[in-house]
Design a protein around this motif. Structure first.
Motif, PDB file in Angstrom:
ATOM      1  N   TRP A  72       0.823  -1.221   0.000  1.00  0.00           N
ATOM      2  CA  TRP A  72       0.000   0.000   0.000  1.00  0.00           C
ATOM      3  C   TRP A  72       0.852   1.264   0.000  1.00  0.00           C
ATOM      4  O   TRP A  72       0.329   2.357   0.172  1.00  0.00           O
ATOM      5  CB  TRP A  72      -0.955  -0.027   1.188  1.00  0.00           C
ATOM      6  CG  TRP A  72      -2.080  -0.973   0.932  1.00  0.00           C
ATOM      7  CD1 TRP A  72      -3.294  -0.689   0.336  1.00  0.00           C
ATOM      8  CD2 TRP A  72      -2.105  -2.376   1.225  1.00  0.00           C
ATOM      9  NE1 TRP A  72      -4.052  -1.821   0.250  1.00  0.00           N
ATOM     10  CE2 TRP A  72      -3.353  -2.877   0.779  1.00  0.00           C
ATOM     11  CE3 TRP A  72      -1.193  -3.250   1.799  1.00  0.00           C
ATOM     12  CZ2 TRP A  72      -3.717  -4.212   0.908  1.00  0.00           C
ATOM     13  CZ3 TRP A  72      -1.543  -4.586   1.938  1.00  0.00           C
ATOM     14  CH2 TRP A  72      -2.785  -5.058   1.494  1.00  0.00           C
ATOM     15  N   GLU A  73       2.142   1.108  -0.219  1.00  0.00           N
ATOM     16  CA  GLU A  73       3.037   2.258  -0.314  1.00  0.00           C
ATOM     17  C   GLU A  73       3.534   2.455  -1.742  1.00  0.00           C
ATOM     18  O   GLU A  73       4.341   3.345  -2.003  1.00  0.00           O
ATOM     19  CB  GLU A  73       4.228   2.054   0.633  1.00  0.00           C
ATOM     20  CG  GLU A  73       3.822   1.947   2.106  1.00  0.00           C
ATOM     21  CD  GLU A  73       4.962   1.518   3.004  1.00  0.00           C
ATOM     22  OE1 GLU A  73       6.067   1.270   2.471  1.00  0.00           O
ATOM     23  OE2 GLU A  73       4.756   1.417   4.228  1.00  0.00           O
ATOM     24  N   SER A  74       3.061   1.619  -2.660  1.00  0.00           N
ATOM     25  CA  SER A  74       3.505   1.673  -4.051  1.00  0.00           C
ATOM     26  C   SER A  74       2.335   1.979  -4.970  1.00  0.00           C
ATOM     27  O   SER A  74       1.174   1.692  -4.661  1.00  0.00           O
ATOM     28  CB  SER A  74       4.134   0.330  -4.461  1.00  0.00           C
ATOM     29  OG  SER A  74       5.237   0.024  -3.639  1.00  0.00           O
ATOM     30  N   ASP A  75       2.650   2.541  -6.125  1.00  0.00           N
ATOM     31  CA  ASP A  75       1.640   2.874  -7.116  1.00  0.00           C
ATOM     32  C   ASP A  75       1.021   1.598  -7.685  1.00  0.00           C
ATOM     33  O   ASP A  75       1.730   0.631  -7.984  1.00  0.00           O
ATOM     34  CB  ASP A  75       2.275   3.694  -8.239  1.00  0.00           C
ATOM     35  CG  ASP A  75       1.275   4.093  -9.293  1.00  0.00           C
ATOM     36  OD1 ASP A  75       0.459   4.993  -9.037  1.00  0.00           O
ATOM     37  OD2 ASP A  75       1.304   3.477 -10.391  1.00  0.00           O
ATOM     38  N   THR A  76      -0.296   1.606  -7.853  1.00  0.00           N
ATOM     39  CA  THR A  76      -0.997   0.416  -8.324  1.00  0.00           C
ATOM     40  C   THR A  76      -0.487  -0.051  -9.675  1.00  0.00           C
ATOM     41  O   THR A  76      -0.245  -1.250  -9.886  1.00  0.00           O
ATOM     42  CB  THR A  76      -2.507   0.690  -8.406  1.00  0.00           C
ATOM     43  OG1 THR A  76      -2.985   1.093  -7.114  1.00  0.00           O
ATOM     44  CG2 THR A  76      -3.261  -0.548  -8.861  1.00  0.00           C
ATOM     45  N   ALA A  77      -0.309   0.860 -10.615  1.00  0.00           N
ATOM     46  CA  ALA A  77       0.139   0.482 -11.949  1.00  0.00           C
ATOM     47  C   ALA A  77       1.532  -0.137 -11.928  1.00  0.00           C
ATOM     48  O   ALA A  77       1.839  -1.024 -12.730  1.00  0.00           O
ATOM     49  CB  ALA A  77       0.116   1.697 -12.874  1.00  0.00           C
ATOM     50  N   ASP A  78       2.371   0.302 -11.020  1.00  0.00           N
ATOM     51  CA  ASP A  78       3.715  -0.265 -10.903  1.00  0.00           C
ATOM     52  C   ASP A  78       3.690  -1.663 -10.297  1.00  0.00           C
ATOM     53  O   ASP A  78       4.592  -2.472 -10.534  1.00  0.00           O
ATOM     54  CB  ASP A  78       4.612   0.642 -10.045  1.00  0.00           C
ATOM     55  CG  ASP A  78       4.924   1.963 -10.725  1.00  0.00           C
ATOM     56  OD1 ASP A  78       4.828   2.023 -11.967  1.00  0.00           O
ATOM     57  OD2 ASP A  78       5.260   2.921 -10.017  1.00  0.00           O
ATOM     58  N   LEU A  79       2.681  -1.948  -9.498  1.00  0.00           N
ATOM     59  CA  LEU A  79       2.595  -3.236  -8.817  1.00  0.00           C
ATOM     60  C   LEU A  79       1.931  -4.320  -9.633  1.00  0.00           C
ATOM     61  O   LEU A  79       2.288  -5.496  -9.532  1.00  0.00           O
ATOM     62  CB  LEU A  79       1.808  -3.072  -7.501  1.00  0.00           C
ATOM     63  CG  LEU A  79       2.538  -2.541  -6.282  1.00  0.00           C
ATOM     64  CD1 LEU A  79       1.543  -2.417  -5.128  1.00  0.00           C
ATOM     65  CD2 LEU A  79       3.684  -3.449  -5.886  1.00  0.00           C
ATOM     66  N   ASN A  80       0.924  -3.962 -10.406  1.00  0.00           N
ATOM     67  CA  ASN A  80       0.105  -4.992 -11.052  1.00  0.00           C
ATOM     68  C   ASN A  80       0.923  -5.887 -11.971  1.00  0.00           C
ATOM     69  O   ASN A  80       1.727  -5.425 -12.779  1.00  0.00           O
ATOM     70  CB  ASN A  80      -1.037  -4.347 -11.848  1.00  0.00           C
ATOM     71  CG  ASN A  80      -2.114  -5.344 -12.184  1.00  0.00           C
ATOM     72  OD1 ASN A  80      -2.472  -6.196 -11.351  1.00  0.00           O
ATOM     73  ND2 ASN A  80      -2.656  -5.269 -13.390  1.00  0.00           N
ATOM     74  N   ASP A  81       0.741  -7.198 -11.801  1.00  0.00           N
ATOM     75  CA  ASP A  81       1.430  -8.215 -12.596  1.00  0.00           C
ATOM     76  C   ASP A  81       2.942  -8.235 -12.321  1.00  0.00           C
ATOM     77  O   ASP A  81       3.728  -8.586 -13.182  1.00  0.00           O
ATOM     78  CB  ASP A  81       1.174  -8.026 -14.087  1.00  0.00           C
ATOM     79  CG  ASP A  81       1.376  -9.324 -14.870  1.00  0.00           C
ATOM     80  OD1 ASP A  81       1.392 -10.404 -14.260  1.00  0.00           O
ATOM     81  OD2 ASP A  81       1.537  -9.235 -16.108  1.00  0.00           O
TER      82      ASP A  81
END
Length: 212
Positions: A198-207
């Motif tokens: 929850w400290e990272s951007d969603t788009a950077d995390l997905n997949d």
């Protein structure tokens, strides 16, 4: 963005890893709902600050019922695990394979049951725990590597589903599916990595595959 005030389900959490993740999330201010099949084994999680629910993480019906009762859910992490191996390829018995399958079944059941809730969240997170054995499977661990590889494929399909929904609706991507890989899982390392979701951007995390 932090885990503070987010509702996070740890499914099949009655392990050392589940306890470590629970403690870290509670300390970060999250509402933690931990499931397991044993009331006795859930007691330590309750003592750590989790809301505990006796439920089978491998059951779609049980997880769907839990999703309906909880409403808002911002994170789901299936923690059903275990290892069986050895004996080379000839030693990869059907009994051992069947014993490992619940880990994959939990990934499938939880992702399906909570899909709508995670996509409705402002920061939905789905994460699984996998193994470096996927990248280098050995004969004596073929059953284990196969189940982990299937779990990773499913988690990547979840990531695609999140992307497709965002694209089709014209909305920003708000949910991410992540794979944690470890050679030998260290509960505290997993706990830190989960809080950091929850400290990272969603788009950077997905997949994304994150090595622990």
């Amino acid at each position: 963005m932090t885990a503070d005030r987010h509702a996070i389900v740890l499914a099949g959490a009655t392990s050392a890893a589940g306890l470590a993740v629970t403690r870290a999330l509670v300390e970060a201010g999250a509402r933690v709902v931990a499931t397991g099949r044993s009331t006795d084994r859930l007691a330590a999680l309750a003592d750590a600050g989790a809301e505990v629910v006796v439920a089978d993480a491998t059951s779609l019906a049980a997880m769907t019922d839990l999703a309906a009762r909880l409403g808002q859910v911002d994170g789901v992490i299936p923690l059903v695990g275990g290892w069986r191996g050895g004996g080379g390829l000839a030693g990869q018995s059907d009994k051992d394979f069947d014993a490992l399958l619940p880990a994959l079944q939990a990934v499938r059941a939880t992702s399906r049951a909570f899909d709508r809730a995670l996509q409705a969240s402002d920061a939905g997170r789905f994460a699984i725990v996998s193994s470096t054995a996927v990248a280098r499977p050995l004969a004596g661990g073929a059953n284990y590597a196969a189940v982990k590889a299937a779990s990773e494929a499913w988690a990547r399909a979840v990531a695609h589903g999140f992307e497709k929904t965002a694209r089709d609706t014209g909305e920003p991507l708000r949910a991410a599916s992540v794979i944690f890989r470890a050679k030998a899982l260290e509960p505290e390392a997993l706990a830190d990595a989960v809080v950091a979701l929850w400290e990272s951007d969603t788009a950077d995390l997905n997949d994304r595959v994150i090595e622990l």
